[in-house]
Design a protein around this motif. Structure first.
Motif, PDB file in Angstrom:
ATOM      1  N   GLU A 110       0.834  -1.198   0.000  1.00 44.32           N
ATOM      2  CA  GLU A 110       0.000   0.000   0.000  1.00 44.32           C
ATOM      3  C   GLU A 110       0.870   1.250   0.000  1.00 44.32           C
ATOM      4  OE1 GLU A 110      -3.775   0.859   2.653  1.00 44.32           O
ATOM      5  OE2 GLU A 110      -1.916   1.421   3.681  1.00 44.32           O
ATOM      6  N   ALA A 111       1.879   1.258   0.872  1.00 44.22           N
ATOM      7  CA  ALA A 111       2.742   2.437   0.988  1.00 44.22           C
ATOM      8  C   ALA A 111       3.507   2.696  -0.311  1.00 44.22           C
ATOM      9  CB  ALA A 111       3.719   2.259   2.154  1.00 44.22           C
ATOM     10  N   MET A 112       3.869   1.635  -1.015  1.00 47.00           N
ATOM     11  CA  MET A 112       4.615   1.776  -2.266  1.00 47.00           C
ATOM     12  C   MET A 112       3.688   1.999  -3.456  1.00 47.00           C
ATOM     13  SD  MET A 112       7.855   1.366  -1.443  1.00 47.00           S
ATOM     14  CE  MET A 112       7.737   2.055   0.196  1.00 47.00           C
ATOM     15  N   GLY A 113       2.414   2.228  -3.195  1.00 50.83           N
ATOM     16  CA  GLY A 113       1.462   2.507  -4.265  1.00 50.83           C
ATOM     17  C   GLY A 113       1.223   1.347  -5.212  1.00 50.83           C
ATOM     18  N   GLN A 114       1.381   0.122  -4.721  1.00 56.32           N
ATOM     19  CA  GLN A 114       1.290  -1.055  -5.594  1.00 56.32           C
ATOM     20  C   GLN A 114      -0.108  -1.652  -5.694  1.00 56.32           C
ATOM     21  OE1 GLN A 114       3.719  -2.480  -7.577  1.00 56.32           O
ATOM     22  NE2 GLN A 114       4.626  -0.509  -7.060  1.00 56.32           N
ATOM     23  N   ILE A 115      -1.017  -1.198  -4.832  1.00 54.38           N
ATOM     24  CA  ILE A 115      -2.338  -1.833  -4.814  1.00 54.38           C
ATOM     25  C   ILE A 115      -3.068  -1.674  -6.152  1.00 54.38           C
ATOM     26  CG2 ILE A 115      -4.596  -1.951  -3.679  1.00 54.38           C
ATOM     27  CD1 ILE A 115      -2.372  -2.982  -1.877  1.00 54.38           C
ATOM     28  N   SER A 116      -2.991  -0.487  -6.741  1.00 56.07           N
ATOM     29  CA  SER A 116      -3.708  -0.321  -8.025  1.00 56.07           C
ATOM     30  C   SER A 116      -3.085  -1.157  -9.133  1.00 56.07           C
ATOM     31  CB  SER A 116      -3.812   1.144  -8.422  1.00 56.07           C
ATOM     32  OG  SER A 116      -2.531   1.723  -8.422  1.00 56.07           O
ATOM     33  N   ASN A 117      -1.760  -1.376  -9.082  1.00 54.23           N
ATOM     34  CA  ASN A 117      -1.126  -2.267 -10.063  1.00 54.23           C
ATOM     35  C   ASN A 117      -1.635  -3.684  -9.908  1.00 54.23           C
ATOM     36  OD1 ASN A 117       0.396  -0.210 -10.998  1.00 54.23           O
ATOM     37  ND2 ASN A 117       2.312  -0.820 -10.015  1.00 54.23           N
ATOM     38  N   ILE A 118      -1.714  -4.116  -8.642  1.00 57.78           N
ATOM     39  CA  ILE A 118      -2.235  -5.456  -8.368  1.00 57.78           C
ATOM     40  C   ILE A 118      -3.676  -5.551  -8.879  1.00 57.78           C
ATOM     41  CG2 ILE A 118      -2.941  -7.078  -6.550  1.00 57.78           C
ATOM     42  CD1 ILE A 118      -0.582  -6.085  -4.888  1.00 57.78           C
ATOM     43  N   ALA A 119      -4.447  -4.514  -8.595  1.00 58.34           N
ATOM     44  CA  ALA A 119      -5.851  -4.518  -9.018  1.00 58.34           C
ATOM     45  C   ALA A 119      -5.978  -4.702 -10.522  1.00 58.34           C
ATOM     46  CB  ALA A 119      -6.550  -3.240  -8.566  1.00 58.34           C
ATOM     47  N   SER A 120      -5.181  -3.961 -11.299  1.00 59.91           N
ATOM     48  CA  SER A 120      -5.328  -4.107 -12.760  1.00 59.91           C
ATOM     49  C   SER A 120      -4.781  -5.422 -13.269  1.00 59.91           C
ATOM     50  CB  SER A 120      -4.774  -2.923 -13.548  1.00 59.91           C
ATOM     51  OG  SER A 120      -3.598  -2.457 -13.002  1.00 59.91           O
ATOM     52  N   SER A 121      -3.679  -5.935 -12.699  1.00 64.52           N
ATOM     53  CA  SER A 121      -3.209  -7.210 -13.250  1.00 64.52           C
ATOM     54  C   SER A 121      -4.089  -8.380 -12.845  1.00 64.52           C
ATOM     55  CB  SER A 121      -1.730  -7.468 -12.962  1.00 64.52           C
ATOM     56  OG  SER A 121      -1.471  -7.417 -11.602  1.00 64.52           O
ATOM     57  N   ILE A 122      -4.604  -8.399 -11.616  1.00 60.42           N
ATOM     58  CA  ILE A 122      -5.483  -9.524 -11.260  1.00 60.42           C
ATOM     59  C   ILE A 122      -6.879  -9.350 -11.852  1.00 60.42           C
ATOM     60  CG2 ILE A 122      -4.199 -10.050  -9.141  1.00 60.42           C
ATOM     61  CD1 ILE A 122      -6.501  -8.957  -7.507  1.00 60.42           C
ATOM     62  N   GLY A 123      -7.234  -8.094 -12.150  1.00 57.48           N
ATOM     63  CA  GLY A 123      -8.538  -7.816 -12.751  1.00 57.48           C
ATOM     64  C   GLY A 123      -8.695  -8.495 -14.098  1.00 57.48           C
ATOM     65  N   LYS A 124      -7.611  -8.571 -14.832  1.00 59.45           N
ATOM     66  CA  LYS A 124      -7.648  -9.216 -16.156  1.00 59.45           C
ATOM     67  C   LYS A 124      -8.018 -10.684 -16.051  1.00 59.45           C
ATOM     68  CE  LYS A 124      -4.291  -6.404 -18.693  1.00 59.45           C
ATOM     69  NZ  LYS A 124      -3.586  -5.645 -17.632  1.00 59.45           N
ATOM     70  N   PHE A 125      -7.735 -11.291 -14.910  1.00 57.27           N
ATOM     71  CA  PHE A 125      -8.004 -12.719 -14.761  1.00 57.27           C
ATOM     72  C   PHE A 125      -9.223 -12.987 -13.886  1.00 57.27           C
ATOM     73  CE2 PHE A 125      -4.471 -13.588 -17.253  1.00 57.27           C
ATOM     74  CZ  PHE A 125      -3.469 -12.712 -16.894  1.00 57.27           C
ATOM     75  N   GLY A 126      -9.988 -11.955 -13.667  1.00 54.77           N
ATOM     76  CA  GLY A 126     -11.246 -12.156 -12.949  1.00 54.77           C
ATOM     77  C   GLY A 126     -11.126 -12.148 -11.444  1.00 54.77           C
ATOM     78  N   TYR A 127     -10.182 -11.376 -10.885  1.00 56.05           N
ATOM     79  CA  TYR A 127     -10.088 -11.233  -9.436  1.00 56.05           C
ATOM     80  C   TYR A 127     -10.163  -9.763  -9.078  1.00 56.05           C
ATOM     81  CZ  TYR A 127      -8.606 -16.065  -9.506  1.00 56.05           C
ATOM     82  OH  TYR A 127      -8.581 -17.408  -9.705  1.00 56.05           O
ATOM     83  N   THR A 128     -10.670  -9.490  -7.876  1.00 56.35           N
ATOM     84  CA  THR A 128     -10.694  -8.099  -7.419  1.00 56.35           C
ATOM     85  C   THR A 128      -9.942  -7.983  -6.108  1.00 56.35           C
ATOM     86  OG1 THR A 128     -12.724  -8.475  -6.174  1.00 56.35           O
ATOM     87  CG2 THR A 128     -12.965  -7.554  -8.366  1.00 56.35           C
ATOM     88  N   ILE A 129      -9.484  -6.760  -5.833  1.00 56.72           N
ATOM     89  CA  ILE A 129      -8.886  -6.457  -4.538  1.00 56.72           C
ATOM     90  C   ILE A 129      -9.501  -5.155  -4.065  1.00 56.72           C
ATOM     91  CG2 ILE A 129      -6.882  -5.344  -5.655  1.00 56.72           C
ATOM     92  CD1 ILE A 129      -5.227  -6.253  -3.163  1.00 56.72           C
ATOM     93  N   ARG A 130      -9.952  -5.132  -2.822  1.00 59.28           N
ATOM     94  CA  ARG A 130     -10.481  -3.859  -2.324  1.00 59.28           C
ATOM     95  C   ARG A 130     -10.208  -3.700  -0.832  1.00 59.28           C
ATOM     96  NH1 ARG A 130     -15.262  -4.906   0.362  1.00 59.28           N
ATOM     97  NH2 ARG A 130     -16.120  -6.934  -0.087  1.00 59.28           N
ATOM     98  N   GLY A 131     -10.119  -2.466  -0.379  1.00 58.59           N
ATOM     99  CA  GLY A 131      -9.844  -2.182   1.019  1.00 58.59           C
ATOM    100  C   GLY A 131     -11.003  -2.620   1.893  1.00 58.59           C
ATOM    101  N   THR A 132     -10.694  -3.164   3.054  1.00 55.44           N
ATOM    102  CA  THR A 132     -11.725  -3.663   3.960  1.00 55.44           C
ATOM    103  C   THR A 132     -12.319  -2.553   4.817  1.00 55.44           C
ATOM    104  OG1 THR A 132     -10.631  -5.797   4.077  1.00 55.44           O
ATOM    105  CG2 THR A 132     -12.180  -5.315   5.828  1.00 55.44           C
ATOM    106  N   PHE A 133     -11.469  -1.671   5.331  1.00 49.88           N
ATOM    107  CA  PHE A 133     -11.962  -0.599   6.209  1.00 49.88           C
ATOM    108  C   PHE A 133     -12.065   0.688   5.412  1.00 49.88           C
ATOM    109  CE2 PHE A 133     -11.721  -3.306   9.694  1.00 49.88           C
ATOM    110  CZ  PHE A 133     -10.484  -3.932   9.769  1.00 49.88           C
ATOM    111  N   GLY A 134     -13.157   1.415   5.599  1.00 53.10           N
ATOM    112  CA  GLY A 134     -13.325   2.669   4.869  1.00 53.10           C
ATOM    113  C   GLY A 134     -13.820   2.415   3.466  1.00 53.10           C
TER     114      GLY A 134
END
Lengths: 175, 337
Positions: free
Chosen positions: B175-199
């Motif tokens: 998160e601190a290294m700003g990698q979450i959105s990269n993870i989101a787009s690469s796993i998104g292509k294969f049908g997975y999502t990532i999202r924050g739990t709190f907030g």
């Protein structure tokens, strides 16, 4: 393990894809995955359910002439309602509006439209069909491997199952 | 009996593994179109079937209208019911096991949603438990199922296996290294999502993320479990690499950050839920980096207990203005003894 595409970088993504009923499993690094021609781009839930541009067009393409006025015999949902909400009103809607449900499923399930997973015990017919498919698959494998004795057994089992099903009886073949 | 979040390990980035199965009665409208009589009938049938379960982790039946607003929020916070069900005004029900590892929602978006949670990386164990309840219910109910499309659900996004598998991961360095959105787009292509739990959305805090599959058809349940387990492992490995690199790069900075937070948590006289979660997350990071003692209490367990709804219920607080002080007192007690 190394990426199966470039053979250089560490594989980070394990991808299982089913296209047209064929399953492939690949291990890719992030770069090859990004460049991959076989990306699936599933339409996001939110954009689909908000009446993403495809939905009305999708339905227009599949609507049969009589369907415009059709409603589901169990829940009374109309085609208009289905295209507005993107959701079925009851399990029977899947049969009543089969072409539209198929189109929706293909678009939100990345092109997949055949369930290959668990079958409940209560779905006897589906279980028999799956068993038949598996026997047929094993038969073609046995023939390819020239295991003709095995192939003959499988052929007999298939005949028994198909014969049984046709009469409405479930006849189990030899395993 | 231990709750699942009490079994959690401070040493793991994987907080929990979760399985959700969506199932429906075959000859009834889906919940949205079902009238009160139909809903009550299905709740009753489900209850009668579940009464047959005599296992070691008994289920309690909770009609939704018997649960007050604060208690509903506590259940949402613990992921035992969805916000959707919490807002439901018509007949609905949730069955919860004593360990809170199993919950069955009745009359959510589908007639039945079976959920199984396990601490840590135990997705297969969670699936086996969910599947066992699944089989028990199918025997009596006879689910809506189609040979082509699998389990039939209200929304086609759940049809097929009806399986949503997810992991809750603690990812402060990604998160601190700003990698979450990269993870989101690469796993998104294969049908997975990532999202924050709190907030919400970009305002998420606490560095806890949930990854889950979006595709429920065309794969076997084993495929889905294997893929997501592999994905979680890869993400967590990246997190470990970044954590080690960053801490080694600036050990004094890392230590300072952790010990300041410890000072705050053991001394503050009031704290908001968001601040507490953010600080506890940093404390957990410190434990994982080896900066602070591993014999500290289970951090995720603390997070569960300091959330407003759970805290106010447990301490019998009716005036919400008292919550921040109660929260700080609870944390002081747990962390400093």
């Amino acid at each position: 393990m190394l990426c199966q595409q470039c053979g250089q970088r560490e594989a980070e993504i394990y991808l299982v894809q089913t296209l047209n009923g064929e399953k492939t499993q690949t291990h890719l690094c992030a770069q090859c995955a990004a460049n991959s021609a076989i990306t699936m781009t599933p339409i996001s839930f939110a954009s689909f359910l908000q009446g993403f541009v495809d939905a009305p067009k999708l339905f227009g393409e599949c609507a049969q002439p009589k369907q415009a006025e059709a409603s589901c015999p169990l829940c009374g949902q109309s085609l208009t309602e289905l295209s507005r909400t993107g959701k079925a009103g009851c399990p029977s809607c899947y049969k009543t509006f089969a072409p539209q449900m198929a189109a929706m499923i293909r678009s939100v399930q990345a092109g997949n439209s055949k369930h290959i997973g668990k079958i409940p015990q209560s779905a006897g017919e589906a279980r028999a069909c799956r068993e038949l498919e598996q026997y047929k698959q094993k038969l073609s494998e046995a023939v390819a491997k020239e295991e003709f004795e095995e192939a003959a057994k499988l052929r007999d089992a298939i005949r028994a199952l198909e014969g049984g099903t046709a009469d409405g009886k479930m006849v189990r073949g030899e395993q | 009996m231990e709750k699942w979040y009490e079994e959690n390990s401070n040493a793991s980035s994987i907080l929990s593994s979760r399985i959700r199965l969506a199932r429906n009665f075959s000859e009834r409208p889906f919940p949205k179109g079902a009238n009160d009589d139909e809903r009550l009938e299905m709740i009753d049938k489900t209850a009668k079937t579940l009464a047959q379960y005599k296992g070691a982790d008994p289920l309690s039946m909770n009609l939704l209208d018997s649960i007050d607003r604060v208690s509903r929020q506590a259940l949402v916070d613990k992921h035992l019911i969805s916000p959707n069900l919490a807002a439901e005004k018509r007949p609905a029900c949730v069955f919860i096991s004593r360990s809170e590892k199993t919950s069955l929602m009745v009359m959510e978006e589908d007639h039945i949603r079976i959920q199984a949670i396990e601490a840590g990386d135990n997705i297969t164990k969670a699936y086996e438990r969910a599947s066992a309840f699944d089989d028990l219910l199918d025997e009596e109910i006879g689910y809506a199922f189609d040979g082509q499309w699998g389990y039939l659900t209200s929304c086609p996004t759940n049809a097929g296996t009806g399986l949503r598998a997810s992991y809750m991961l603690h990812l402060p360095y990604l998160e601190a290294m700003g990698q979450i959105s990269n993870i989101a787009s690469s796993i998104g292509k294969f049908g997975y999502t990532i999202r924050g739990t709190f907030g919400e959305g970009s305002g998420s805090y606490g560095s806890v993320y949930q990854i889950s599959n979006q595709i429920t058809m065309g794969m076997t349940e084993e495929d889905i479990l294997r893929s997501i387990q592999s994905l979680a492992g890869e993400i967590v490995e990246k997190e470990r690499y970044l954590r080690e690199r960053e801490v080694a790069g600036n050990p004094l900075g890392a230590e300072d950050r952790v010990w300041r937070v410890y000072g705050l948590l053991t001394n503050a006289r009031q704290m908001t839920e968001k601040e507490a979660i953010t600080n506890l997350s940093l404390l957990k990071t410190g434990i994982m980096a080896g900066i602070i003692d591993q014999s500290l209490p289970n951090i995720y367990d603390l997070i569960v207990h300091i959330r407003t709804a759970t805290l106010s219920k447990n301490e019998g607080i009716t005036d919400m203005a008292e919550v921040p002080a109660a929260r700080a007192a609870y944390l002081r007690k747990k962390l400093a003894g």
